[in-house]
Scaffold this motif. Structure first.
Motif, mmCIF file in Angstrom:
data_model
loop_
_atom_site.group_PDB
_atom_site.id
_atom_site.type_symbol
_atom_site.label_atom_id
_atom_site.label_comp_id
_atom_site.label_asym_id
_atom_site.label_seq_id
_atom_site.Cartn_x
_atom_site.Cartn_y
_atom_site.Cartn_z
ATOM 1 N N ILE A 1 0.840 -1.206 0.000
ATOM 2 C CA ILE A 1 0.000 0.000 0.000
ATOM 3 C C ILE A 1 0.874 1.254 0.000
ATOM 4 C CG2 ILE A 1 -1.614 1.357 1.389
ATOM 5 C CD1 ILE A 1 -2.865 -1.359 2.239
ATOM 6 N N ASN A 2 1.931 1.243 0.798
ATOM 7 C CA ASN A 2 2.819 2.409 0.859
ATOM 8 C C ASN A 2 3.518 2.660 -0.474
ATOM 9 O OD1 ASN A 2 2.174 3.021 3.495
ATOM 10 N ND2 ASN A 2 3.881 1.849 4.344
ATOM 11 N N MET A 3 3.779 1.598 -1.226
ATOM 12 C CA MET A 3 4.446 1.761 -2.518
ATOM 13 C C MET A 3 3.552 2.470 -3.537
ATOM 14 S SD MET A 3 6.487 -1.815 -2.971
ATOM 15 C CE MET A 3 7.276 -1.346 -4.499
ATOM 16 N N VAL A 4 2.270 2.247 -3.468
ATOM 17 C CA VAL A 4 1.361 2.823 -4.466
ATOM 18 C C VAL A 4 0.594 4.035 -3.960
ATOM 19 C CG1 VAL A 4 1.098 0.620 -5.654
ATOM 20 C CG2 VAL A 4 -0.540 1.246 -3.878
ATOM 21 N N SER A 5 0.717 4.332 -2.692
ATOM 22 C CA SER A 5 -0.027 5.436 -2.101
ATOM 23 C C SER A 5 0.552 6.778 -2.538
ATOM 24 C CB SER A 5 0.025 5.347 -0.573
ATOM 25 O OG SER A 5 -0.517 6.520 -0.006
ATOM 26 N N PRO A 6 -0.327 7.717 -2.928
ATOM 27 C CA PRO A 6 0.192 9.059 -3.241
ATOM 28 C C PRO A 6 0.619 9.792 -1.972
ATOM 29 C CG PRO A 6 -2.196 9.031 -3.379
ATOM 30 C CD PRO A 6 -1.754 7.606 -3.132
ATOM 31 N N TYR A 7 0.250 9.246 -0.811
ATOM 32 C CA TYR A 7 0.583 9.875 0.467
ATOM 33 C C TYR A 7 1.653 9.076 1.200
ATOM 34 C CZ TYR A 7 -3.758 12.190 -0.638
ATOM 35 O OH TYR A 7 -4.735 12.881 -1.279
ATOM 36 N N GLN A 8 2.720 8.711 0.499
ATOM 37 C CA GLN A 8 3.779 7.918 1.113
ATOM 38 C C GLN A 8 4.383 8.648 2.311
ATOM 39 O OE1 GLN A 8 6.618 6.711 -1.792
ATOM 40 N NE2 GLN A 8 5.152 5.538 -2.969
ATOM 41 N N ASN A 9 4.463 9.934 2.236
ATOM 42 C CA ASN A 9 4.992 10.720 3.350
ATOM 43 C C ASN A 9 3.824 11.350 4.102
ATOM 44 O OD1 ASN A 9 7.746 10.240 2.718
ATOM 45 N ND2 ASN A 9 7.545 11.676 1.024
#
Length: 103
Positions: free
Chosen positions: A89-97
């Motif tokens: 999920i973190n890899m594809v999330s636009p909100y990684q940060n």
């Protein structure tokens, strides 16, 4: 797909109804066999060495990616394996940060 045949790959399911996939999923017998084969016959760093065992391990790794991509209908070179759902999920999330969006 025949559900009875699939269940045979998970011997533990003969005795229980396993519903804890959020914490840890069961490994089917073919996966356990492949892991043991790797450990016993060609354990080596994938893509980081040039000796025979590493070349064989790398080939098997790439072959697994191709098989998975074919199974899920992915194109060659587009399938990414991750260690868990959160990482995926973190890899594809636009909100990684995301911490920056919460302030």
């Amino acid at each position: 797909m025949n559900i009875s045949d699939i269940r045979k790959d998970f011997p533990m399911l003969e005795n229980v109804a396993y519903l804890d996939n959020a914490a840890i999923s069961l490994s089917p017998e073919p996966v356990i066999h492949a892991m043991n084969e790797f450990e016993h016959l060609y354990r080596a760093n994938v893509g980081r060495a040039v000796h025979r065992l590493a070349k064989f391990a790398s080939q098997r790794y790439l072959s697994a990616h191709e098989k998975i991509a074919g199974f899920i209908g992915g194109e060659n070179g587009t399938t990414v394996l991750t260690k868990n759902t959160t990482e995926a999920i973190n890899m594809v999330s636009p909100y990684q940060n995301y911490k920056y969006y919460l302030s």
